[in-house]
Design a protein around this motif. Structure first.
Motif, mmCIF file in Angstrom:
data_model
loop_
_atom_site.group_PDB
_atom_site.id
_atom_site.type_symbol
_atom_site.label_atom_id
_atom_site.label_comp_id
_atom_site.label_asym_id
_atom_site.label_seq_id
_atom_site.Cartn_x
_atom_site.Cartn_y
_atom_site.Cartn_z
ATOM 1 N N ARG A 147 0.603 -1.255 -0.049
ATOM 2 C CA ARG A 147 -0.189 -0.122 0.015
ATOM 3 C C ARG A 147 1.056 0.645 0.224
ATOM 4 O O ARG A 147 1.779 1.868 0.754
ATOM 5 N N VAL A 148 0.280 2.325 -0.669
ATOM 6 C CA VAL A 148 1.628 3.236 -1.436
ATOM 7 C C VAL A 148 0.678 4.730 -0.671
ATOM 8 O O VAL A 148 -0.354 4.983 -1.306
ATOM 9 N N GLN A 149 1.128 5.050 0.252
ATOM 10 C CA GLN A 149 0.522 6.532 0.710
ATOM 11 C C GLN A 149 2.313 7.871 0.725
ATOM 12 O O GLN A 149 2.818 6.848 1.169
ATOM 13 N N SER A 150 1.670 8.659 0.499
ATOM 14 C CA SER A 150 3.060 9.648 -0.170
ATOM 15 C C SER A 150 2.574 11.236 0.800
ATOM 16 O O SER A 150 1.238 11.668 0.360
ATOM 17 N N GLY A 151 3.539 11.426 1.153
ATOM 18 C CA GLY A 151 3.082 12.956 1.966
ATOM 19 C C GLY A 151 2.482 13.956 0.998
ATOM 20 O O GLY A 151 3.428 13.672 -0.895
ATOM 21 N N VAL A 152 1.825 14.748 0.410
ATOM 22 C CA VAL A 152 0.908 15.590 -0.346
ATOM 23 C C VAL A 152 1.787 17.077 -0.848
ATOM 24 O O VAL A 152 1.524 17.477 0.570
ATOM 25 N N PRO A 153 2.355 17.340 -2.200
ATOM 26 C CA PRO A 153 2.948 18.579 -2.016
ATOM 27 C C PRO A 153 1.666 19.720 -1.594
ATOM 28 O O PRO A 153 1.281 19.611 -2.528
ATOM 29 N N GLY A 154 2.521 21.133 -0.668
ATOM 30 C CA GLY A 154 1.586 21.478 -0.202
ATOM 31 C C GLY A 154 0.401 21.429 0.958
ATOM 32 O O GLY A 154 -0.257 21.762 1.189
ATOM 33 N N ILE A 155 0.210 20.517 1.098
ATOM 34 C CA ILE A 155 -0.553 19.411 2.512
ATOM 35 C C ILE A 155 0.736 19.052 3.147
ATOM 36 O O ILE A 155 1.000 18.589 3.255
ATOM 37 N N GLU A 156 0.026 19.835 4.286
ATOM 38 C CA GLU A 156 1.376 19.883 5.558
ATOM 39 C C GLU A 156 1.286 18.241 6.492
ATOM 40 O O GLU A 156 1.966 18.006 6.970
ATOM 41 N N HIS A 157 -0.065 17.847 6.657
ATOM 42 C CA HIS A 157 0.104 16.630 7.172
ATOM 43 C C HIS A 157 -0.577 15.669 6.799
ATOM 44 O O HIS A 157 -1.841 15.342 5.635
ATOM 45 N N THR A 158 -0.417 14.247 5.684
ATOM 46 C CA THR A 158 -1.221 14.112 5.333
ATOM 47 C C THR A 158 -1.497 12.523 5.314
ATOM 48 O O THR A 158 -0.619 12.207 6.207
ATOM 49 N N TYR A 159 -2.843 11.796 5.833
ATOM 50 C CA TYR A 159 -3.203 10.823 6.150
ATOM 51 C C TYR A 159 -2.523 10.025 5.587
ATOM 52 O O TYR A 159 -1.711 9.549 4.759
ATOM 53 N N GLY A 160 -1.835 8.674 6.166
ATOM 54 C CA GLY A 160 -1.042 8.219 6.117
ATOM 55 C C GLY A 160 0.363 7.837 6.150
ATOM 56 O O GLY A 160 1.463 6.717 5.983
ATOM 57 N N VAL A 161 0.714 8.747 6.428
ATOM 58 C CA VAL A 161 2.814 9.208 6.979
ATOM 59 C C VAL A 161 3.098 9.647 7.466
ATOM 60 O O VAL A 161 2.263 11.052 8.529
ATOM 61 N N SER A 162 4.293 9.540 8.257
ATOM 62 C CA SER A 162 3.956 9.649 9.375
ATOM 63 C C SER A 162 5.413 10.694 9.532
ATOM 64 O O SER A 162 5.733 10.813 8.605
ATOM 65 N N LYS A 163 5.207 11.579 10.761
ATOM 66 C CA LYS A 163 5.847 12.314 11.173
ATOM 67 C C LYS A 163 7.337 12.512 10.815
ATOM 68 O O LYS A 163 8.527 13.147 9.932
ATOM 69 N N ASP A 164 7.654 11.717 11.502
ATOM 70 C CA ASP A 164 8.954 11.042 11.654
ATOM 71 C C ASP A 164 9.775 9.943 11.133
ATOM 72 O O ASP A 164 10.804 9.688 11.545
ATOM 73 N N SER A 165 8.749 10.142 9.839
ATOM 74 C CA SER A 165 9.326 8.843 9.337
ATOM 75 C C SER A 165 9.749 7.271 9.559
ATOM 76 O O SER A 165 10.581 6.650 9.079
ATOM 77 N N LYS A 166 9.399 7.562 10.863
ATOM 78 C CA LYS A 166 9.351 5.771 11.948
ATOM 79 C C LYS A 166 8.284 5.106 11.642
ATOM 80 O O LYS A 166 7.815 5.427 10.955
ATOM 81 N N PHE A 167 7.183 4.778 12.628
ATOM 82 C CA PHE A 167 6.589 3.653 12.511
ATOM 83 C C PHE A 167 5.331 4.372 12.300
ATOM 84 O O PHE A 167 5.088 5.506 13.017
ATOM 85 N N TYR A 168 4.281 3.589 11.586
ATOM 86 C CA TYR A 168 3.247 4.751 11.098
ATOM 87 C C TYR A 168 1.962 5.001 12.756
ATOM 88 O O TYR A 168 1.427 3.376 11.969
ATOM 89 N N GLU A 169 1.875 5.582 13.222
ATOM 90 C CA GLU A 169 1.318 5.143 14.439
ATOM 91 C C GLU A 169 0.343 6.682 14.242
ATOM 92 O O GLU A 169 0.587 7.031 14.853
ATOM 93 N N PRO A 170 -1.470 6.228 14.093
ATOM 94 C CA PRO A 170 -2.462 6.994 13.511
ATOM 95 C C PRO A 170 -2.568 8.081 15.148
ATOM 96 O O PRO A 170 -2.660 9.202 15.275
ATOM 97 N N ALA A 171 -3.109 6.963 15.813
ATOM 98 C CA ALA A 171 -3.611 7.854 17.459
ATOM 99 C C ALA A 171 -2.360 8.378 18.174
ATOM 100 O O ALA A 171 -1.110 7.512 18.354
ATOM 101 N N HIS A 172 -2.793 9.347 18.666
ATOM 102 C CA HIS A 172 -1.622 10.118 19.706
ATOM 103 C C HIS A 172 -2.004 10.597 20.889
ATOM 104 O O HIS A 172 -3.451 10.278 21.419
ATOM 105 N N LYS A 173 -1.102 10.216 21.974
ATOM 106 C CA LYS A 173 -1.165 10.435 23.054
ATOM 107 C C LYS A 173 -2.441 11.579 23.480
ATOM 108 O O LYS A 173 -2.638 12.871 22.666
#
Ligand SMILES: [Mg+2]
Length: 402
Positions: A147-173
């Motif tokens: 399954r391929v997901q990528s950051g989209v140019p011009g959108i700050e946070h995109t679904y399926g892409v981790s901010k720190d490029s580690k493990f993708y985990e959508p739930a946050h504390k």
């Protein structure tokens, strides 16, 4: 044979998991996954306050009757919270049934239709070049489907892409994070993404993509049509699941296969989509879709229309659900693919698993029942910690689908 007790175990080895353990007077117990990402305690309450008292004294072998008791017998039925509880009960009862008969769960579901089940993994990167690297590294691990997901140019946070490029985990504390979205930028970018993947990695890898409920029916139709040259295995959740009629428009415009339903919890979410052949894969997982008893019926109905299974299987579901899904996928004729994100290593301190990944496929061993156990002492080391899924706004501030 009688159910003597049941308890709910909540733990957080890296992320929250809810597990139902049902005890019997024969010394055999069963486990069911009751994890509903970001809403864990609502399910715990429903199980502890409303379901468990009614379970005590019932014969655990009567999986059909007990399922009907907690579904048909409840006036306010359906919904994610209550169906997750029903799923956990059902899964634990099938685990008990397998253990009592000393046979793995797949034997109770028709035996083996295959020796191993194909899985797909996630490759995501903050931009096109990082995503291409990730796709390559997943192919090198042996995956046949990505399954391929990528950051989209011009959108700050995109679904399926981790901010720190580690493990993708959508739930946050803590309280939900806010993400942002602009459909026009996404629609312009995604065909370029898949063109690049095919150029670099050829035609022998299955490619999947999750639109995550973000498109209107006509936008999704355009996306599905523009992705046709890249022969996706599936386009997932192109529109929000509530709008079932929206899938008709996509079908009129495109031959890209469609998967939907990771947020569904009833066969009634699927009847129009299946009978009108508006989809190709059912995503509803055992843990949210009423367990094995209910999914057997959904899969059987889907099989009549040549629609296959493609269960949700991100890390927000526990190893108990994953193992049960592998049994199910091993047994049913219309298995399609299984989502697989390996859990973090720390999860193995709590859950003792019986499945193995090898060269793009998962296999399950011959342990009786589902075959996963929980180390309750280890679970105590990882107490619940509130984590929530994000919310999403358009770039002008308008609330939107996450
Ligand atoms: Mg999805």
């Amino acid at each position: 044979m009688k159910i003597t007790n049941a308890k709910v175990i909540v733990c957080s080895p890296g992320r929250n998991f809810v597990t139902l353990k049902i005890y019997t007077d024969q010394g055999v117990y069963g486990l069911g996954d009751a994890t509903l990402n970001g809403m864990e305690k609502a399910v715990v309450s429903y199980l502890e306050d409303y379901c468990i008292p009614s379970l005590i004294g019932k014969d655990p072998r009567n999986t059909e009757d007990i399922w009907q008791y907690f579904y048909r017998g409840v006036y306010w039925r359906r919904g994610a919270v209550s169906m997750t509880a029903v799923s956990a009960i059902d899964m634990a009862l099938w685990d008990i049934k397998g253990k009592m008969l000393n046979t793995p769960l797949y034997n109770l579901l028709g035996g083996k239709s295959r020796e191993k089940v194909m899985v797909y993994c996630h490759a995501n990167g903050k931009d096109l070049s990082e995503t291409m690297e990730k796709v390559g590294s997943e192919i090198n691990k042996g995956f046949k489907a990505v399954r391929v997901q990528s950051g989209v140019p011009g959108i700050e946070h995109t679904y399926g892409v981790s901010k720190d490029s580690k493990f993708y985990e959508p739930a946050h504390k803590g309280l939900p994070h806010e993400e942002s979205w602009e459909t026009s930028k996404y629609l312009n970018f995604v065909p370029t993404l898949f063109k690049k993947v095919r150029e670099l990695y050829g035609d022998n890898i299955h490619l999947l993509h999750d639109a995550h409920h973000r498109c209107s029916p006509i936008e999704a139709s355009r996306l599905a049509q523009e992705l046709e040259p890249y022969h996706l295995f599936w386009l997932e959740d192109p529109v929000s699941g509530e709008l079932q009629e929206g899938l008709r428009l996509i079908r009129q415009h495109s031959t890209t296969p469609i998967a939907i339903g990771e947020v569904f919890n009833s066969i009634y979410d699927y009847t129009t989509l299946i009978t009108e052949q508006l989809i190709d894969y059912i995503r509803m997982p055992l843990v949210h879709g009423g367990g094995i008893t209910h999914l057997l019926k959904v899969a059987a109905m889907a099989s009549v229309y040549q629609i296959n299974t493609g269960f949700h299987g991100a890390t927000d579901l526990s190893p108990v659900n994953l193992a049960a899904a592998i049994h199910f996928n091993t047994a049913v004729n219309n298995f399609g693919i299984q989502e697989y994100m390996p859990h973090q290593e720390i999860v193995n301190e709590v859950f003792k698993t019986n499945y193995r990944f090898d060269d793009g496929f998962l296999t399950i061993d011959d342990s009786p029942g589902i075959g996963v156990d929980i180390d309750e002492k280890a679970a105590l080391k990882f107490p619940y910690s509130m984590a929530r899924l994000p919310v999403n706004r358009k770039t002008d501030g308008t609330m939107f689908n996450w």
